[in-house]
Enzyme design. Sequence first.
Site, PDB file in Angstrom:
ATOM      1  N   ASP A  63      39.562  26.019  24.256  1.00  0.00           N
ATOM      2  CA  ASP A  63      38.352  26.736  24.673  1.00  0.00           C
ATOM      3  C   ASP A  63      37.084  26.095  24.130  1.00  0.00           C
ATOM      4  OD1 ASP A  63      39.063  27.416  22.071  1.00  0.00           O
ATOM      5  OD2 ASP A  63      39.560  29.478  22.559  1.00  0.00           O
TER       6      ASP A  63
ATOM      7  N   ASN B 123      43.126  40.590  17.130  1.00  0.00           N
ATOM      8  CA  ASN B 123      43.391  41.516  18.244  1.00  0.00           C
ATOM      9  C   ASN B 123      44.472  40.993  19.185  1.00  0.00           C
ATOM     10  OD1 ASN B 123      42.134  39.461  19.619  1.00  0.00           O
ATOM     11  ND2 ASN B 123      40.353  40.638  20.282  1.00  0.00           N
TER      12      ASN B 123
ATOM     13  N   HIS C 140      44.526  37.973  20.618  1.00  0.00           N
ATOM     14  CA  HIS C 140      44.117  37.002  21.651  1.00  0.00           C
ATOM     15  C   HIS C 140      44.687  35.616  21.368  1.00  0.00           C
ATOM     16  CE1 HIS C 140      40.019  35.916  19.521  1.00  0.00           C
ATOM     17  NE2 HIS C 140      40.967  35.098  19.149  1.00  0.00           N
TER      18      HIS C 140
ATOM     19  N   GLU D 248      41.142  37.590  25.787  1.00  0.00           N
ATOM     20  CA  GLU D 248      41.019  38.826  25.025  1.00  0.00           C
ATOM     21  C   GLU D 248      41.980  39.883  25.581  1.00  0.00           C
ATOM     22  OE1 GLU D 248      39.550  38.572  22.383  1.00  0.00           O
ATOM     23  OE2 GLU D 248      37.448  38.011  22.480  1.00  0.00           O
TER      24      GLU D 248
END
Length: 266
Positions: A67, A136, A138, A143
């Site tokens: 990313d 979380n 990801h 996400e």
Amino acid sequence: MEVILAESAERVAERAAELIRILLEKKPDAVLGLATGSTPVALYAKLVALHKAGRVSFRRVTTFNLDEYVGLPPAHPQSYRHFMEEHLFRHVDLAPERTHLPDGRMANPLEAGPDYEAKIRAAGGIDLQILGIGGNGHIGFNEPTSSLGSRTRLKTLTGRTLEDNRRFFAEGEFQPTLAVTMGIATILEARKIVLLATGRGKADAVRNAVEGPVTCVCPASALQWHPNATAVVDPEAAEKLQYVDYYRSVLDIQDGLVGKFGEYRV
Ligand code: F6R
């Protein structure tokens, strides 16, 4: 999913570096998928050390990062291009033209995804993808609630991710809220996936990813569909796993088999 219980964060990095070294010994022109963030920093330091010791060469290697932020120039200290240059690229013999990150500065960022997918395809696909995991759950910047069939695309970061990453930005500095990330389906096409997790802050995410249901609420749980995914975790990140005894027994048995079948086992 295979789970390697490493004795420490240092051992997580060593194990991952060894997996990459073995791959490059067999396939010197391999395509590596790379991650940024705090977790792989120690891995990159090990790879640099192996390179300086003459034990690994990246001369024919191609890399694709997961990313990149939208809106930061490559030279910006918080851009992922800059991160990779600092921690790996400029210390090893990688050809600059074979290092790739999604282009977060395209006039139309919606085109960045298809462009990146085409480059991955043209390189023959990713042999080994390194992943970190968000608190979380990801992977990349996919996400929670990301489509499990997603491809490389523009993605809005969650408040939690922005908060987690705020530490890298100075007070008042522009922090991007958008990124271009490989999709979950893109990641799952890698031939081998190695997820690294260290620290207590990852314990819930690791448990959900490895032992929870496959759900978009924990994007890393999609790795359960991958036939060759390994999670390498330190004791803190493994803290909430339910089947540690089983993972340990599998590793003990494998240790006895190394050299027989163990092409990726270390
Ligand atoms: C980085 C990336 C992210 C990180 C994750 C964990 O390229 O794609 O998914 O791997 O946010 O970050 P750290 O390692 O900083 O906890």
